[in-house]
Design a protein around this motif. Structure first.
Motif, mmCIF file in Angstrom:
data_model
loop_
_atom_site.group_PDB
_atom_site.id
_atom_site.type_symbol
_atom_site.label_atom_id
_atom_site.label_comp_id
_atom_site.label_asym_id
_atom_site.label_seq_id
_atom_site.Cartn_x
_atom_site.Cartn_y
_atom_site.Cartn_z
ATOM 1 N N ARG A 175 0.829 -1.204 0.000
ATOM 2 C CA ARG A 175 0.000 0.000 0.000
ATOM 3 C C ARG A 175 0.868 1.260 0.000
ATOM 4 N NH1 ARG A 175 -2.229 2.824 4.404
ATOM 5 N NH2 ARG A 175 -3.943 4.134 3.757
ATOM 6 N N PRO A 177 -4.388 -1.517 -6.481
ATOM 7 C CA PRO A 177 -5.558 -0.638 -6.424
ATOM 8 C C PRO A 177 -5.569 0.218 -5.149
ATOM 9 C CG PRO A 177 -6.197 -2.874 -5.888
ATOM 10 C CD PRO A 177 -4.747 -2.927 -6.278
ATOM 11 N N ALA A 228 -7.879 3.299 -3.286
ATOM 12 C CA ALA A 228 -9.146 4.029 -3.332
ATOM 13 C C ALA A 228 -8.869 5.507 -3.581
ATOM 14 C CB ALA A 228 -9.894 3.847 -2.020
ATOM 15 N N PRO A 229 -9.675 6.157 -4.386
ATOM 16 C CA PRO A 229 -9.407 7.567 -4.715
ATOM 17 C C PRO A 229 -9.561 8.498 -3.513
ATOM 18 C CG PRO A 229 -11.446 6.813 -5.736
ATOM 19 C CD PRO A 229 -10.807 5.618 -5.098
ATOM 20 N N TRP A 230 -10.294 8.106 -2.490
ATOM 21 C CA TRP A 230 -10.487 8.984 -1.341
ATOM 22 C C TRP A 230 -9.428 8.795 -0.265
ATOM 23 C CZ3 TRP A 230 -13.823 5.042 -2.691
ATOM 24 C CH2 TRP A 230 -13.785 3.923 -1.893
ATOM 25 N N SER A 231 -8.518 7.846 -0.445
ATOM 26 C CA SER A 231 -7.515 7.619 0.596
ATOM 27 C C SER A 231 -6.212 8.309 0.286
ATOM 28 C CB SER A 231 -7.269 6.127 0.775
ATOM 29 O OG SER A 231 -6.736 5.560 -0.391
#
Length: 65
Positions: free
Chosen positions: A48, A60, A62-65
């Motif tokens: 990550r 992958p 997440a776009p909000w993280s």
């Protein structure tokens, strides 16, 4: 996980007897579980962090993280 726990708690009498037959089995199962959890945690956080630095573009995020 909760359903798996309930199934093992309800029908795990044979498992309990198998583990109690040799005390080393409980230690082996616990050790294996901790190793699997540790490897998963390390890989999850390591991959990550590399993905956030765009070193690993295929992971992958997440776009909000």
């Amino acid at each position: 996980m909760a359903v798996l726990f309930l199934i093992v708690a309800r029908y795990g009498g044979g498992l309990r007897r198998w583990l109690q037959a040799r005390p080393g089995r409980v230690a082996a199962v616990t050790a294996a579980t901790l190793i699997v959890a540790g490897v998963f945690t390390f890989l999850y956080w390591d991959l990550r962090l590399l993905a956030r630095r765009e070193i690993i573009p295929w992971y992958p995020v997440a776009p909000w993280s």
